[in-house]
Design a protein around this motif. Structure first.
Motif, mmCIF file in Angstrom:
data_model
loop_
_atom_site.group_PDB
_atom_site.id
_atom_site.type_symbol
_atom_site.label_atom_id
_atom_site.label_comp_id
_atom_site.label_asym_id
_atom_site.label_seq_id
_atom_site.Cartn_x
_atom_site.Cartn_y
_atom_site.Cartn_z
ATOM 1 N N ASP A 75 90.957 60.133 -5.380
ATOM 2 C CA ASP A 75 91.163 58.881 -4.453
ATOM 3 C C ASP A 75 89.594 59.226 -3.302
ATOM 4 O O ASP A 75 88.974 58.813 -2.548
ATOM 5 C CB ASP A 75 91.559 60.890 -3.363
ATOM 6 N N GLY A 76 88.558 60.230 -4.174
ATOM 7 C CA GLY A 76 87.472 60.114 -4.145
ATOM 8 C C GLY A 76 86.380 58.949 -5.310
ATOM 9 O O GLY A 76 85.902 58.492 -4.256
ATOM 10 N N LEU A 77 86.184 59.740 -6.020
ATOM 11 C CA LEU A 77 85.407 58.657 -6.897
ATOM 12 C C LEU A 77 86.243 56.983 -7.075
ATOM 13 O O LEU A 77 85.138 56.237 -6.793
ATOM 14 C CB LEU A 77 85.524 59.114 -8.515
ATOM 15 N N MET A 78 87.096 57.137 -6.895
ATOM 16 C CA MET A 78 87.928 55.658 -6.993
ATOM 17 C C MET A 78 87.334 54.912 -5.727
ATOM 18 O O MET A 78 87.551 53.300 -4.968
ATOM 19 C CB MET A 78 89.228 55.464 -7.442
ATOM 20 N N PRO A 235 92.907 56.852 0.975
ATOM 21 C CA PRO A 235 91.325 56.252 1.171
ATOM 22 C C PRO A 235 90.846 55.432 0.894
ATOM 23 O O PRO A 235 89.298 54.760 1.131
ATOM 24 C CB PRO A 235 90.715 57.861 1.112
ATOM 25 N N THR A 236 91.208 54.661 -0.814
ATOM 26 C CA THR A 236 90.567 53.541 -1.280
ATOM 27 C C THR A 236 90.708 51.958 0.183
ATOM 28 O O THR A 236 89.397 51.796 0.185
ATOM 29 C CB THR A 236 90.912 53.186 -2.220
ATOM 30 N N LEU A 237 91.421 52.222 0.699
ATOM 31 C CA LEU A 237 90.922 51.143 1.881
ATOM 32 C C LEU A 237 89.958 51.258 2.850
ATOM 33 O O LEU A 237 89.497 50.620 2.683
ATOM 34 C CB LEU A 237 92.539 51.546 2.820
ATOM 35 N N ALA A 238 89.032 52.577 2.907
ATOM 36 C CA ALA A 238 88.385 53.214 3.898
ATOM 37 C C ALA A 238 86.719 52.561 3.251
ATOM 38 O O ALA A 238 86.077 51.494 3.625
ATOM 39 C CB ALA A 238 87.994 54.011 4.223
ATOM 40 N N GLY A 239 87.048 52.187 1.557
ATOM 41 C CA GLY A 239 86.112 52.240 0.751
ATOM 42 C C GLY A 239 85.847 50.740 0.853
ATOM 43 O O GLY A 239 84.969 49.724 1.588
ATOM 44 N N ILE A 240 87.224 49.441 1.258
ATOM 45 C CA ILE A 240 86.429 48.293 0.261
ATOM 46 C C ILE A 240 86.246 48.222 2.234
ATOM 47 O O ILE A 240 85.252 46.778 1.553
ATOM 48 C CB ILE A 240 88.084 47.942 0.069
#
Length: 619
Positions: A75-78, A235-240
């Motif tokens: 959830d974090g690093l990815m 939360p990876t959606l937030a990253g992209i």
């Protein structure tokens, strides 16, 4: 028969760096995967799950939250990994290949086919079963493993195919994240989601107001990540999404001029203030998007993704687990989805837009290469493991079966891809200009006779003369190069080999400069040294590369340019009159050779020519 496609643009330099990092990190990712499997199967394998389930809390006063180590990774690093994916998407849409609708249309549709069909195959196999939620597992390709395998395949896989697959991978990544966000979200917290949207709006407003303060963006980004995590959406959606909003632009002439003026002023009157201003001005010639990619991409490729593999690849491979996987519909669905679904989906998704003239392909790709790329795209690992963890979060048994399916399906897809590339080569494929038509046999002129200007190896009175019309950037010529080396060693003085230029400038942008540089080397008696260098470095033939190769031989590559270019053109024109329309084209004692490019096929044709020469000598 030569298969043809429409020529496109050469691969941008930005993609070269991306490809180099991806393929170079594959060995690290593979080592981490093996380490995770070994760790989970050691006598103390229980420590694997125990370690990754260790809780790590972040607290400030009475507030905070706690995740176990595996969740911090997933959830974090990815999230940072997908932030870099978002950066790449943004750059490609604004200044890269995705700006051109016709160039992106084919890989876009191919990516959709490569997601929908594997999911459909899995859903069909698991209809009504307990593993139905895993339909998203076989949808995504692993870019690092795919590009790493293509690097091993080497010149059989031309650079335009890598560009095609990278564009496909970008669409694939976006689709996978949307699937995660929409279909693998359980409990949605509306207040947390509204907070995330408000924070994202604050980032957009700061960008619109041109408030460039990196610490503020970092804090806002972390806040968005925390809000999305609390909302229930992965939360990876937030990253992209955050990555896609980072500013990207093509460099402007005014910025270059301003930076040059400041650097010159600094050289005349050095001062701390001027040094700071010159540094800032030079940095601004490159967008923050590309600067972040340069800094973060090695970390995500060499550290974050391998750690993810180490944390998620561990599955116990004992007799019971393997027996369950062998009869599991989950395992079978994933294997079939990755192997057959991906291959058929990408192949169909490539054929359809080409058939309907929706778009074009980069470079002179042929179907053998495209089908090889479709096969290796079935290597699904990083995102497949990622979705496995979400789809079967409450069922460790199904998780193990899914992971075994991912490993088996990926290995089979890699093997299928290697086989397709091998078969494409053995059928003697060739590069040809777009819409090239063969010269009718009745209209062909005789092959130009041997001349002192020819680049030749072997005695002039050899019984067999093998003539090649080749192109230094043609992948098939690169494959033939290694075969010819073995062939000449086998026959020694019985065969004379002649190389003539036939650069396909329509599809290979570096072919003519490479041929010119080889002629410059020839002036110094170094043609064959340069010949070997160019075929040994087919993926690095830019002007800078060519200048470096020439410098290593003590040659000025661009001296007497017009004479060298005329020499190259004369070779091509002579070949065209003799009916040459593709590379490589071979003639054995003046007769067109139409067989495969493997050693034994060449040897059989040369043996026949030697027999004919012996018979003629006896009579």
């Amino acid at each position: 028969m030569t298969e043809r496609s429409v020529a496109g643009r050469s691969v941008p330099e930005g993609l070269r760096a991306f490809l180099a990092t991806e393929s170079g990190s594959t060995s690290v990712l593979l080592a981490a995967t093996v380490a995770g499997l070994v760790w989970a199967n050691l006598p103390f394998g229980d420590s694997y799950d125990a370690f990754w389930r260790t809780a790590l809390a972040v607290r400030l006063g009475d507030g905070g939250f706690s995740l176990d180590l595996k969740d911090w990774v997933n959830d974090g690093l990815m999230t940072l990994f997908f932030f870099v994916v978002g950066l790449e998407i943004s750059r490609e849409i604004r200044v890269g290949q995705l700006r051109d609708r016709r160039v992106v249309a084919v890989p876009f549709v191919a990516a959709l086919g490569g997601m929908v069909l594997p999911a459909a195959v899995y859903a069909l196999v698991n209809a009504g079963g307990p593993g139905g939620a895993g339909w998203g597992v076989p949808m995504a390709s692993d870019t690092a493993f795919v590009l790493g395998l293509l690097a091993v395949i080497g010149t059989r896989c031309p650079e335009p195919l890598r560009a095609f697959l990278l564009t496909l991978a970008v669409v694939d990544d976006v689709g996978a994240i949307l699937v995660v966000a929409v279909f693998y979200t359980d409990d949605l917290s509306v207040p947390a989601l509204l907070l995330a949207l408000a924070l994202f709006a604050a980032i957009a407003a700061s960008r619109w107001l041109r408030l460039w303060r990196p610490p503020a963006y970092v804090l806002l980004g972390l806040a968005v990540w925390g809000a999305v995590l609390e909302s229930g959406i992965h939360p990876t959606l937030a990253g992209i999404v955050l990555g896609a909003t980072v500013v990207v632009y093509a460099p402007r002439d005014a910025q270059f001029l301003r930076a040059g003026e400041l650097v010159q002023a600094l050289s005349r009157e050095p001062s701390p203030e001027l040094a700071r201003e010159a540094t800032r001005s030079v940095q601004q010639t490159v967008s923050i998007n590309e600067r972040l990619q340069l800094r973060l991409h090695p970390w995500t490729s060499y550290v974050i993704v391998p750690i993810f593999a180490l944390a998620n690849a561990g599955v116990v491979l004992d007799g019971r687990t393997l027996r369950e996987a062998a009869t599991s519909r989950v395992t079978l669905g994933i294997v079939l989805g990755l192997l057959a679904g991906k291959f058929a989906g990408i192949a169909l998704g490539t054929w359809l837009p080409l058939r309907l003239n929706w778009g074009v392909l980069p470079g002179n790709l042929v179907w053998g290469q495209l089908l090889g790329g479709a096969a290796v795209s079935g290597i699904g690992f990083t995102v497949s493991l990622f979705i496995t963890d979400l789809a079967f979060a409450d069922d460790p048994g199904l998780q193990s079966q899914a992971k075994i399916g991912i490993i088996c399906g990926s290995l089979l897809a890699a093997g299928l891809g290697w086989l397709v590339f091998r078969l494409a080569w053995d059928r003697g494929a060739a590069c040809a200009p777009p819409d090239a038509e063969p010269v009718p046999e009745a209209e062909r002129a005789p092959l130009p006779p041997p001349s002192p200007d020819d680049h030749a190896v072997g005695p002039p009175d050899a019984a067999v003369t093998l003539v090649e019309y080749g192109d230094f950037e043609c992948p098939y010529c690169g494959r033939a190069y290694w075969v010819l080396d073995d062939l000449l060693e086998r026959y020694g003085g019985s065969v004379r080999f002649v190389f003539r230029h036939f650069p396909l400038r329509e599809v290979h942008p570096h072919a003519v400069p490479a041929a010119v540089v080889s002629e410059a080397a020839s002036d110094h008696g170094l043609f064959w040294e340069m010949y070997g260098t160019l075929f040994g470095n087919q993926l690095a033939l830019t002007d800078a590369d060519l200048t470096g190769y020439a410098a290593s031989l003590g040659v000025n590559p661009w001296e007497d340019l017009e004479r060298h270019r005329a020499r190259v053109n004369a070779d091509r024109e002579g070949g065209e009159r003799a009916g040459v329309g593709a590379t490589p084209t071979f003639f054995i004692n003046g007769n067109l050779y139409e067989g495969p490019y493997d050693l034994e096929s060449f040897a059989a044709a040369i043996d026949a020519a030697l027999d004919d020469a012996t018979t003629e000598g006896d009579t």
